[in-house]
Design a protein around this motif. Structure first.
Motif, PDB file in Angstrom:
ATOM      1  N   TYR A 132       0.867  -1.176   0.000  1.00 38.23           N
ATOM      2  CA  TYR A 132       0.000   0.000   0.000  1.00 38.23           C
ATOM      3  C   TYR A 132       0.903   1.225   0.000  1.00 38.23           C
ATOM      4  O   TYR A 132       1.578   1.506   0.992  1.00 38.23           O
ATOM      5  N   VAL A 133       0.923   1.939  -1.131  1.00 37.92           N
ATOM      6  CA  VAL A 133       1.858   3.034  -1.337  1.00 37.92           C
ATOM      7  C   VAL A 133       1.139   4.369  -1.147  1.00 37.92           C
ATOM      8  O   VAL A 133       0.223   4.706  -1.910  1.00 37.92           O
ATOM      9  N   LEU A 134       1.562   5.108  -0.125  1.00 36.49           N
ATOM     10  CA  LEU A 134       1.001   6.428   0.124  1.00 36.49           C
ATOM     11  C   LEU A 134       1.622   7.436  -0.822  1.00 36.49           C
ATOM     12  O   LEU A 134       2.843   7.460  -1.001  1.00 36.49           O
ATOM     13  N   GLY A 135       0.797   8.282  -1.402  1.00 38.47           N
ATOM     14  CA  GLY A 135       1.298   9.379  -2.210  1.00 38.47           C
ATOM     15  C   GLY A 135       1.442  10.615  -1.348  1.00 38.47           C
ATOM     16  O   GLY A 135       0.869  10.702  -0.257  1.00 38.47           O
ATOM     17  N   GLU A 136       2.200  11.573  -1.814  1.00 38.69           N
ATOM     18  CA  GLU A 136       2.390  12.807  -1.045  1.00 38.69           C
ATOM     19  C   GLU A 136       1.089  13.569  -0.876  1.00 38.69           C
ATOM     20  O   GLU A 136       0.914  14.301   0.080  1.00 38.69           O
ATOM     21  N   SER A 137       0.150  13.357  -1.789  1.00 35.73           N
ATOM     22  CA  SER A 137      -1.131  14.048  -1.694  1.00 35.73           C
ATOM     23  C   SER A 137      -2.222  13.164  -1.094  1.00 35.73           C
ATOM     24  O   SER A 137      -3.390  13.488  -1.172  1.00 35.73           O
ATOM     25  N   GLU A 152       0.032   5.342   9.961  1.00 35.49           N
ATOM     26  CA  GLU A 152      -0.670   4.737  11.087  1.00 35.49           C
ATOM     27  C   GLU A 152      -2.189   4.742  10.873  1.00 35.49           C
ATOM     28  O   GLU A 152      -2.872   3.790  11.237  1.00 35.49           O
ATOM     29  N   ASN A 153      -2.724   5.822  10.287  1.00 37.21           N
ATOM     30  CA  ASN A 153      -4.165   5.852  10.006  1.00 37.21           C
ATOM     31  C   ASN A 153      -4.547   4.824   8.947  1.00 37.21           C
ATOM     32  O   ASN A 153      -5.580   4.173   9.048  1.00 37.21           O
ATOM     33  N   LEU A 154      -3.701   4.681   7.930  1.00 36.92           N
ATOM     34  CA  LEU A 154      -3.940   3.656   6.923  1.00 36.92           C
ATOM     35  C   LEU A 154      -3.897   2.271   7.576  1.00 36.92           C
ATOM     36  O   LEU A 154      -4.740   1.413   7.289  1.00 36.92           O
ATOM     37  N   ALA A 155      -2.948   2.054   8.457  1.00 35.55           N
ATOM     38  CA  ALA A 155      -2.833   0.776   9.160  1.00 35.55           C
ATOM     39  C   ALA A 155      -4.116   0.476   9.943  1.00 35.55           C
ATOM     40  O   ALA A 155      -4.603  -0.665   9.933  1.00 35.55           O
ATOM     41  N   CYS A 156      -4.671   1.471  10.595  1.00 38.56           N
ATOM     42  CA  CYS A 156      -5.918   1.278  11.351  1.00 38.56           C
ATOM     43  C   CYS A 156      -7.073   0.936  10.419  1.00 38.56           C
ATOM     44  O   CYS A 156      -7.883   0.052  10.735  1.00 38.56           O
ATOM     45  N   GLU A 191      -0.926 -15.693   6.072  1.00 38.89           N
ATOM     46  CA  GLU A 191      -1.706 -15.765   4.839  1.00 38.89           C
ATOM     47  C   GLU A 191      -1.478 -14.521   3.984  1.00 38.89           C
ATOM     48  O   GLU A 191      -1.394 -14.621   2.763  1.00 38.89           O
ATOM     49  N   ARG A 192      -1.408 -13.359   4.653  1.00 38.19           N
ATOM     50  CA  ARG A 192      -1.204 -12.100   3.936  1.00 38.19           C
ATOM     51  C   ARG A 192      -0.254 -11.205   4.706  1.00 38.19           C
ATOM     52  O   ARG A 192      -0.258 -11.182   5.939  1.00 38.19           O
ATOM     53  N   ILE A 193       0.522 -10.460   3.938  1.00 37.25           N
ATOM     54  CA  ILE A 193       1.367  -9.408   4.505  1.00 37.25           C
ATOM     55  C   ILE A 193       0.963  -8.111   3.838  1.00 37.25           C
ATOM     56  O   ILE A 193       0.861  -8.046   2.603  1.00 37.25           O
ATOM     57  N   LEU A 194       0.717  -7.098   4.654  1.00 37.90           N
ATOM     58  CA  LEU A 194       0.392  -5.772   4.148  1.00 37.90           C
ATOM     59  C   LEU A 194       1.598  -4.889   4.428  1.00 37.90           C
ATOM     60  O   LEU A 194       1.889  -4.568   5.579  1.00 37.90           O
ATOM     61  N   GLU A 195       2.318  -4.547   3.376  1.00 35.34           N
ATOM     62  CA  GLU A 195       3.491  -3.677   3.473  1.00 35.34           C
ATOM     63  C   GLU A 195       3.021  -2.247   3.247  1.00 35.34           C
ATOM     64  O   GLU A 195       2.520  -1.925   2.169  1.00 35.34           O
ATOM     65  N   LEU A 196       3.170  -1.383   4.242  1.00 32.22           N
ATOM     66  CA  LEU A 196       2.748  -0.002   4.113  1.00 32.22           C
ATOM     67  C   LEU A 196       3.953   0.858   3.763  1.00 32.22           C
ATOM     68  O   LEU A 196       4.957   0.837   4.473  1.00 32.22           O
ATOM     69  N   VAL A 197       3.837   1.595   2.668  1.00 36.91           N
ATOM     70  CA  VAL A 197       4.957   2.355   2.113  1.00 36.91           C
ATOM     71  C   VAL A 197       4.678   3.847   2.257  1.00 36.91           C
ATOM     72  O   VAL A 197       3.779   4.377   1.610  1.00 36.91           O
ATOM     73  N   PRO A 198       5.467   4.536   3.093  1.00 37.55           N
ATOM     74  CA  PRO A 198       5.281   5.978   3.247  1.00 37.55           C
ATOM     75  C   PRO A 198       5.752   6.738   2.007  1.00 37.55           C
ATOM     76  O   PRO A 198       6.415   6.186   1.135  1.00 37.55           O
ATOM     77  N   ALA A 199       5.403   8.015   1.937  1.00 35.42           N
ATOM     78  CA  ALA A 199       5.753   8.844   0.781  1.00 35.42           C
ATOM     79  C   ALA A 199       7.234   9.236   0.767  1.00 35.42           C
ATOM     80  O   ALA A 199       7.775   9.550  -0.285  1.00 35.42           O
ATOM     81  N   GLU A 200       7.914   9.202   1.912  1.00 39.13           N
ATOM     82  CA  GLU A 200       9.300   9.643   1.986  1.00 39.13           C
ATOM     83  C   GLU A 200      10.215   8.761   1.131  1.00 39.13           C
ATOM     84  O   GLU A 200      10.102   7.547   1.122  1.00 39.13           O
ATOM     85  N   LYS A 226       0.244  -4.249  -5.805  1.00 41.43           N
ATOM     86  CA  LYS A 226       0.526  -2.863  -5.425  1.00 41.43           C
ATOM     87  C   LYS A 226      -0.768  -2.065  -5.458  1.00 41.43           C
ATOM     88  O   LYS A 226      -1.545  -2.165  -6.411  1.00 41.43           O
ATOM     89  N   HIS A 227      -0.991  -1.269  -4.392  1.00 39.37           N
ATOM     90  CA  HIS A 227      -2.181  -0.428  -4.283  1.00 39.37           C
ATOM     91  C   HIS A 227      -1.692   1.010  -4.073  1.00 39.37           C
ATOM     92  O   HIS A 227      -1.114   1.314  -3.043  1.00 39.37           O
ATOM     93  N   ASP A 228      -1.935   1.868  -5.059  1.00 36.09           N
ATOM     94  CA  ASP A 228      -1.592   3.288  -4.912  1.00 36.09           C
ATOM     95  C   ASP A 228      -2.704   3.967  -4.138  1.00 36.09           C
ATOM     96  O   ASP A 228      -3.879   3.907  -4.533  1.00 36.09           O
ATOM     97  N   MET A 229      -2.352   4.638  -3.054  1.00 35.70           N
ATOM     98  CA  MET A 229      -3.350   5.249  -2.172  1.00 35.70           C
ATOM     99  C   MET A 229      -3.517   6.748  -2.429  1.00 35.70           C
ATOM    100  O   MET A 229      -3.922   7.482  -1.545  1.00 35.70           O
ATOM    101  N   ASN A 230      -3.216   7.201  -3.613  1.00 39.26           N
ATOM    102  CA  ASN A 230      -3.401   8.640  -3.961  1.00 39.26           C
ATOM    103  C   ASN A 230      -4.847   9.003  -4.012  1.00 39.26           C
ATOM    104  O   ASN A 230      -5.698   8.308  -4.342  1.00 39.26           O
TER     105      ASN A 230
END
Length: 140
Positions: A7-12, A18-22, A104-113, A136-140
């Motif tokens: 899950y890839v966070l965009g700058e926008s 942490e909120n995405l994780a919740c 069963e699943r791994i959720l890798e959270l990717v910050p914008a930095e 890959k999931h773009d979270m823009n």
């Protein structure tokens, strides 16, 4: 075989990791999954601990820092996941977590930095080289 979602966070994106994780944990919990959060450090673990208690005004996400408590569906830690978790690992650490293969699943959270993205690229390569299905999931 373990499915891995990035899950890839965009700058926008207007949200932090942490909120995405919740959000993801809430969805998984409603589906009946047990969740292990792998945090990068004590500060993040404490921040997530507080956020999970106040996630929604009308509810909270039940969790514990006690890795031996098998009754609780959500555990927070900084290292090896407890043996009784095999459903979902939410990785906030930027590193490949020990014991990831049993989930069963791994959720890798990717910050914008930029620096954090480099670590995530290494993780992607690690999983890809071992033949895991990647999404890959773009979270823009």
């Amino acid at each position: 075989m373990t499915q891995i979602d990035f899950y890839v966070l965009g700058e926008s994106a207007g949200q932090d990791l942490e909120n995405l994780a919740c959000r993801l944990a809430e969805k998984a919990l409603h589906a009946g999954s047990r969740i292990y959060f792998c945090c990068r450090d004590q500060a993040q673990l404490e921040q997530l601990d507080q956020l999970l208690w106040s996630w929604r005004a009308s509810s909270f996400l039940p969790h514990t820092l006690e890795l031996t408590d098998e009754r609780c569906p959500i555990h927070l830690g900084m290292g090896t996941p407890p043996d009784h978790h095999q459903d979902i690992l939410i990785n906030l650490s930027g590193q490949i977590p020990e014991g990831y293969q049993r989930f069963e699943r791994i959720l890798e959270l990717v910050p914008a930095e930029h620096g954090a993205r480099e670590a995530s690229r290494k993780n992607w390569g690690h999983y890809r080289d071992r033949g895991y299905p990647l999404h890959k999931h773009d979270m823009n």
